[in-house]
Motif scaffolding. Structure first.
Motif, PDB file in Angstrom:
ATOM      1  N   SER A  25     -26.602  -9.584  14.394  1.00  0.00           N
ATOM      2  CA  SER A  25     -27.177 -10.068  13.138  1.00  0.00           C
ATOM      3  C   SER A  25     -26.978 -11.572  12.984  1.00  0.00           C
ATOM      4  CB  SER A  25     -26.520  -9.351  11.953  1.00  0.00           C
ATOM      5  OG  SER A  25     -26.960  -9.902  10.734  1.00  0.00           O
ATOM      6  N   ALA A  26     -27.949 -12.214  12.384  1.00  0.00           N
ATOM      7  CA  ALA A  26     -27.846 -13.637  12.056  1.00  0.00           C
ATOM      8  C   ALA A  26     -27.548 -13.838  10.572  1.00  0.00           C
ATOM      9  CB  ALA A  26     -29.149 -14.351  12.431  1.00  0.00           C
ATOM     10  N   ALA A  27     -27.317 -12.752   9.851  1.00  0.00           N
ATOM     11  CA  ALA A  27     -27.077 -12.821   8.404  1.00  0.00           C
ATOM     12  C   ALA A  27     -25.815 -13.626   8.098  1.00  0.00           C
ATOM     13  CB  ALA A  27     -26.956 -11.420   7.831  1.00  0.00           C
ATOM     14  N   THR A  28     -25.805 -14.195   6.916  1.00  0.00           N
ATOM     15  CA  THR A  28     -24.625 -14.928   6.459  1.00  0.00           C
ATOM     16  C   THR A  28     -24.132 -14.328   5.141  1.00  0.00           C
ATOM     17  OG1 THR A  28     -25.967 -16.559   5.302  1.00  0.00           O
ATOM     18  CG2 THR A  28     -25.323 -17.102   7.550  1.00  0.00           C
ATOM     19  N   GLY A  29     -22.820 -14.380   4.952  1.00  0.00           N
ATOM     20  CA  GLY A  29     -22.230 -13.965   3.681  1.00  0.00           C
ATOM     21  C   GLY A  29     -22.410 -12.512   3.304  1.00  0.00           C
ATOM     22  N   THR A  30     -22.492 -11.612   4.280  1.00  0.00           N
ATOM     23  CA  THR A  30     -22.740 -10.197   3.967  1.00  0.00           C
ATOM     24  C   THR A  30     -21.524  -9.300   4.163  1.00  0.00           C
ATOM     25  OG1 THR A  30     -23.525  -9.811   6.215  1.00  0.00           O
ATOM     26  CG2 THR A  30     -25.190 -10.361   4.550  1.00  0.00           C
ATOM     27  N   CYS A  31     -20.469  -9.812   4.761  1.00  0.00           N
ATOM     28  CA  CYS A  31     -19.296  -8.988   5.066  1.00  0.00           C
ATOM     29  C   CYS A  31     -18.056  -9.618   4.440  1.00  0.00           C
ATOM     30  CB  CYS A  31     -19.136  -8.873   6.582  1.00  0.00           C
ATOM     31  SG  CYS A  31     -17.761  -7.818   7.069  1.00  0.00           S
ATOM     32  N   ALA A  32     -17.369  -8.846   3.621  1.00  0.00           N
ATOM     33  CA  ALA A  32     -16.166  -9.351   2.945  1.00  0.00           C
ATOM     34  C   ALA A  32     -14.997  -9.439   3.913  1.00  0.00           C
ATOM     35  CB  ALA A  32     -15.804  -8.440   1.779  1.00  0.00           C
ATOM     36  N   LEU A  33     -14.241 -10.503   3.816  1.00  0.00           N
ATOM     37  CA  LEU A  33     -12.987 -10.625   4.550  1.00  0.00           C
ATOM     38  C   LEU A  33     -11.862 -10.124   3.662  1.00  0.00           C
ATOM     39  CD1 LEU A  33     -13.350 -14.208   6.075  1.00  0.00           C
ATOM     40  CD2 LEU A  33     -13.542 -12.034   7.276  1.00  0.00           C
ATOM     41  N   GLY A  34     -10.864  -9.557   4.269  1.00  0.00           N
ATOM     42  CA  GLY A  34      -9.725  -9.087   3.497  1.00  0.00           C
ATOM     43  C   GLY A  34      -8.449  -9.299   4.269  1.00  0.00           C
ATOM     44  N   SER A  35      -7.355  -9.398   3.566  1.00  0.00           N
ATOM     45  CA  SER A  35      -6.058  -9.533   4.202  1.00  0.00           C
ATOM     46  C   SER A  35      -4.986  -9.091   3.223  1.00  0.00           C
ATOM     47  CB  SER A  35      -5.814 -10.991   4.607  1.00  0.00           C
ATOM     48  OG  SER A  35      -4.493 -11.163   5.069  1.00  0.00           O
ATOM     49  N   VAL A  36      -4.099  -8.213   3.653  1.00  0.00           N
ATOM     50  CA  VAL A  36      -3.002  -7.830   2.764  1.00  0.00           C
ATOM     51  C   VAL A  36      -2.028  -8.989   2.598  1.00  0.00           C
ATOM     52  CG1 VAL A  36      -3.157  -5.360   3.138  1.00  0.00           C
ATOM     53  CG2 VAL A  36      -1.704  -6.719   4.624  1.00  0.00           C
ATOM     54  N   LYS A  37      -1.992  -9.869   3.582  1.00  0.00           N
ATOM     55  CA  LYS A  37      -1.072 -11.001   3.502  1.00  0.00           C
ATOM     56  C   LYS A  37      -1.395 -11.873   2.290  1.00  0.00           C
ATOM     57  CE  LYS A  37       0.051 -12.982   7.296  1.00  0.00           C
ATOM     58  NZ  LYS A  37      -0.019 -13.771   8.526  1.00  0.00           N
ATOM     59  N   ALA A  38      -2.668 -12.043   1.993  1.00  0.00           N
ATOM     60  CA  ALA A  38      -3.059 -12.852   0.832  1.00  0.00           C
ATOM     61  C   ALA A  38      -2.625 -12.189  -0.473  1.00  0.00           C
ATOM     62  CB  ALA A  38      -4.567 -13.074   0.830  1.00  0.00           C
ATOM     63  N   ASN A  39      -2.520 -10.883  -0.464  1.00  0.00           N
ATOM     64  CA  ASN A  39      -2.168 -10.153  -1.680  1.00  0.00           C
ATOM     65  C   ASN A  39      -0.663  -9.977  -1.871  1.00  0.00           C
ATOM     66  OD1 ASN A  39      -4.932  -9.887  -1.604  1.00  0.00           O
ATOM     67  ND2 ASN A  39      -4.952  -7.708  -1.973  1.00  0.00           N
ATOM     68  N   ILE A  40       0.059  -9.648  -0.790  1.00  0.00           N
ATOM     69  CA  ILE A  40       1.474  -9.325  -0.976  1.00  0.00           C
ATOM     70  C   ILE A  40       2.407 -10.006   0.006  1.00  0.00           C
ATOM     71  CG2 ILE A  40       1.105  -7.118  -2.125  1.00  0.00           C
ATOM     72  CD1 ILE A  40       1.379  -5.686   0.487  1.00  0.00           C
ATOM     73  N   GLY A  41       1.916 -10.928   0.799  1.00  0.00           N
ATOM     74  CA  GLY A  41       2.789 -11.658   1.716  1.00  0.00           C
ATOM     75  C   GLY A  41       2.807 -11.048   3.106  1.00  0.00           C
ATOM     76  N   HIS A  42       3.562 -11.683   3.990  1.00  0.00           N
ATOM     77  CA  HIS A  42       3.630 -11.245   5.379  1.00  0.00           C
ATOM     78  C   HIS A  42       4.513 -10.013   5.491  1.00  0.00           C
ATOM     79  CE1 HIS A  42       3.829 -11.145   9.649  1.00  0.00           C
ATOM     80  NE2 HIS A  42       3.104 -12.244   9.752  1.00  0.00           N
ATOM     81  N   LEU A  43       3.987  -8.962   6.090  1.00  0.00           N
ATOM     82  CA  LEU A  43       4.707  -7.699   6.185  1.00  0.00           C
ATOM     83  C   LEU A  43       5.218  -7.405   7.593  1.00  0.00           C
ATOM     84  CD1 LEU A  43       2.310  -5.641   3.947  1.00  0.00           C
ATOM     85  CD2 LEU A  43       4.564  -6.493   3.354  1.00  0.00           C
ATOM     86  N   GLU A  44       5.085  -8.355   8.478  1.00  0.00           N
ATOM     87  CA  GLU A  44       5.528  -8.210   9.861  1.00  0.00           C
ATOM     88  C   GLU A  44       4.971  -6.937  10.478  1.00  0.00           C
ATOM     89  OE1 GLU A  44       9.520  -9.348  10.602  1.00  0.00           O
ATOM     90  OE2 GLU A  44       9.425 -10.972   9.129  1.00  0.00           O
ATOM     91  N   SER A  45       5.824  -6.043  10.982  1.00  0.00           N
ATOM     92  CA  SER A  45       5.327  -4.878  11.708  1.00  0.00           C
ATOM     93  C   SER A  45       4.637  -3.847  10.811  1.00  0.00           C
ATOM     94  CB  SER A  45       6.446  -4.215  12.510  1.00  0.00           C
ATOM     95  OG  SER A  45       7.502  -3.849  11.657  1.00  0.00           O
ATOM     96  N   ALA A  46       4.766  -3.961   9.498  1.00  0.00           N
ATOM     97  CA  ALA A  46       4.098  -3.030   8.582  1.00  0.00           C
ATOM     98  C   ALA A  46       2.721  -3.526   8.144  1.00  0.00           C
ATOM     99  CB  ALA A  46       4.961  -2.789   7.350  1.00  0.00           C
ATOM    100  N   ALA A  47       2.321  -4.711   8.620  1.00  0.00           N
ATOM    101  CA  ALA A  47       1.047  -5.288   8.181  1.00  0.00           C
ATOM    102  C   ALA A  47      -0.146  -4.407   8.570  1.00  0.00           C
ATOM    103  CB  ALA A  47       0.871  -6.689   8.754  1.00  0.00           C
ATOM    104  N   GLY A  48      -0.148  -3.868   9.797  1.00  0.00           N
ATOM    105  CA  GLY A  48      -1.282  -3.058  10.248  1.00  0.00           C
ATOM    106  C   GLY A  48      -1.483  -1.811   9.426  1.00  0.00           C
ATOM    107  N   VAL A  49      -0.420  -1.055   9.207  1.00  0.00           N
ATOM    108  CA  VAL A  49      -0.552   0.183   8.444  1.00  0.00           C
ATOM    109  C   VAL A  49      -0.890  -0.127   6.987  1.00  0.00           C
ATOM    110  CG1 VAL A  49       1.888   0.513   7.828  1.00  0.00           C
ATOM    111  CG2 VAL A  49       0.392   2.492   8.113  1.00  0.00           C
ATOM    112  N   THR A  50      -0.366  -1.235   6.461  1.00  0.00           N
ATOM    113  CA  THR A  50      -0.692  -1.612   5.080  1.00  0.00           C
ATOM    114  C   THR A  50      -2.162  -1.993   4.972  1.00  0.00           C
ATOM    115  OG1 THR A  50       1.580  -2.374   4.814  1.00  0.00           O
ATOM    116  CG2 THR A  50      -0.010  -3.087   3.157  1.00  0.00           C
TER     117      THR A  50
END
Length: 189
Positions: A25-50
């Motif tokens: 696709s050449a579309a722009t701005g159609t998929c949201a980015l997300g990160s738990v780190k932005a919400n609750i900080g770095h979780l180290e090895s628990a980041a993936g499951v969170t």
């Protein structure tokens, strides 16, 4: 995304994601980015499951959560030129022509390097057919005799089991059975 918050990490990640998305696709701005780190900080090895939990809840609630504390993208990321955007508020995740899907990545911490794609669960029988005033009951069998017998057994079962969901039975007959050479249907309410 991993959401490294580093001058180098996030641009590399967004560039890699953009390259992958540009294959289809050449579309722009159609998929949201997300990160738990932005919400609750770095979780180290628990980041993936969170991240996986957050994604499953997003799919379940059909909502895209905001990137808390996000103000502006890294200046090395030309976000408007990518398929992505940074959600700033909770928004409904609209239905599309395909099921809702999301990718979850967990890289590096504790030796974990994983990426999974999660898709929303298919609708239940009640969600698919419950709003219909009448239900379409499908039958198929190898012979005409077996077809009549299957229809008769279902009629007997429905008559003897008043609490059974006709919508669930219709769904199962439409989606959970192999279509054989002899076929028939009944419309029932």
């Amino acid at each position: 995304t991993h959401g490294t918050g580093t001058p180098l990490g996030d641009p590399i990640e967004v560039a890699g994601l953009t390259r992958a998305f540009r294959l289809s696709s050449a579309a722009t701005g159609t998929c949201a980015l997300g990160s738990v780190k932005a919400n609750i900080g770095h979780l180290e090895s628990a980041a993936g499951v969170t991240g996986l939990i957050k994604t499953v809840l997003s799919l379940y609630h059909r909502a895209i959560p905001p990137l808390l504390h996000f103000e502006k993208p890294n200046p090395l990321i030309d976000l408007p030129a990518t398929p992505f955007y940074a959600p700033r508020q909770l928004t409904a995740w609209p239905e599309g022509p395909t099921p809702r899907r999301a990718g979850v990545s967990s890289f590096g911490v504790g030796g974990t390097n994983a990426h999974v794609v999660v898709e929303e669960a298919p609708p239940t029988a009640e969600q698919v057919v419950a709003e219909k005033p009448a239900q379409l009951l499908l039958f198929s069998a190898h012979t005409e005799t077996a077809l009549k017998s299957a229809a008769g057994r279902l009629a007997d079962f429905l008559e003897q089991t008043p609490g059974v969901s006709l919508a669930a039975a219709a769904y199962t007959l439409q989606n959970g059975r192999t279509a054989l050479e002899r076929r028939a249907f009944v419309i029932a309410d």
